[in-house]
Design an enzyme around this catalytic site. Structure first.
Site, mmCIF file in Angstrom:
data_model
loop_
_atom_site.group_PDB
_atom_site.id
_atom_site.type_symbol
_atom_site.label_atom_id
_atom_site.label_comp_id
_atom_site.label_asym_id
_atom_site.label_seq_id
_atom_site.Cartn_x
_atom_site.Cartn_y
_atom_site.Cartn_z
ATOM 1 N N LYS A 185 0.771 -1.275 0.132
ATOM 2 C CA LYS A 185 -0.108 0.185 -0.093
ATOM 3 C C LYS A 185 0.941 1.139 -0.188
ATOM 4 C CE LYS A 185 -4.427 -0.230 2.531
ATOM 5 N NZ LYS A 185 -4.967 -0.087 3.880
HETATM 6 C C1 E4P Z 1 -8.434 -0.015 4.487
HETATM 7 O O1 E4P Z 1 -7.316 -0.076 3.407
HETATM 8 C C2 E4P Z 1 -8.445 1.250 5.215
HETATM 9 O O2 E4P Z 1 -7.126 1.904 5.821
HETATM 10 C C3 E4P Z 1 -9.517 1.480 6.352
HETATM 11 O O3 E4P Z 1 -10.520 1.017 5.652
HETATM 12 C C4 E4P Z 1 -9.554 2.684 6.603
HETATM 13 O O4 E4P Z 1 -10.665 2.646 7.466
HETATM 14 P P1 E4P Z 1 -11.147 3.871 8.726
HETATM 15 O O5 E4P Z 1 -11.272 5.027 7.994
HETATM 16 O O6 E4P Z 1 -12.288 3.360 9.333
HETATM 17 O O7 E4P Z 1 -9.875 3.993 9.626
#
Ligand code: E4P
Length: 216
Positions: free
Chosen positions: A83
């Site tokens: 990522k």
């Molecule tokens: C996933 O890839 C993201 O980091 C995650 O869904 C973020 O979620 P949040 O906004 O609830 O922290």
């Protein structure tokens, strides 16, 4: 539509995998920090459970270091998808990693044009954050519609991975919009499986059946 589990807690990922509902996993630095365990150990364990993409995020902010971290993360297991954040440096790293055959999930996407740019740089997954857009009074789901349409218009190979999902309604809309993947916190996965009419219906069926004193 693929379901990824948005978690770095091995026990909850295993539970959802056993149900057959986990096509992949997404982690982020906050989720890994919350697990309280060494990141490489957690990621390797997740990769042994899940036969699909497992996202692990770089924490450097300059492209050369992101590239280094990304290669290190990718070397942990063949299931790892790196990522990178949706920044200029993150896009440079995305291009460099994807040209080396490493799949990249561009994260922290909040607009359709950020998604378009990430797709052009070779991202395998685009992660728009619906919940965080809603949190500041924007329409997160509208952004999903726009990104899905843009990807279809130009036939990009990138998959739209809807992130920051907070409720079953977010998932419903993402599925209606045709997003390829939704990454779901375990509590949302549990919510979508339940319905009060299912529970009441089953209770009545069983009560009627028990009156017959028969066994199957
Ligand atoms: C996933 O890839 C993201 O980091 C995650 O869904 C973020 O979620 P949040 O906004 O609830 O922290």
């Amino acid at each position: 539509m693929k379901f990824f589990v948005d978690s770095a807690v091995v026990s909850e990922i295993r539970e959802i995998a056993e149900l057959g509902l986990a096509d992949g996993v997404t982690t982020n630095p906050s989720l890994l920090a919350k697990s309280g365990r060494p990141y490489a150990e957690v990621l390797r364990e997740i990769c042994e459970i899940i036969d699909g993409p497992v996202s692990a995020e770089v924490v450097a902010t300059e492209a050369p270091l992101m590239l280094e971290e990304g290669q290190k993360l990718a070397a942990l297991h063949r299931n790892i998808v790196v990522k990178c954040p949706m920044t200029i440096e993150g896009l440079k790293a995305t291009k460099a990693l994807s040209s080396r055959g490493i799949r990249v999930n561009v994260t922290l996407i909040f607009s359709p044009l950020q998604a378009l740019a990430a797709a052009k740089c070779g991202a395998a997954f685009l992660s728009p954050f619906v919940g965080r857009l809603d949190d500041i009074g924007h329409d997160g789901l509208l952004v999903i519609d726009q990104i899905v349409r843009i990807m279809e218009n130009y036939d990009f190979p990138a998959e739209v991975l809807v992130a920051s999902i907070r409720s079953p309604l977010h998932l419903l809309h993402a599925a209606e919009a045709g997003a390829h993947v939704a990454t779901l916190p375990p509590n949302v996965i549990k919510q979508i499986l339940q319905h009060p009419l299912t529970d009441a219906g089953l209770e009545k069926f069983l009560a009627d059946w028990h009156q017959t004193k028969q066994k199957i």
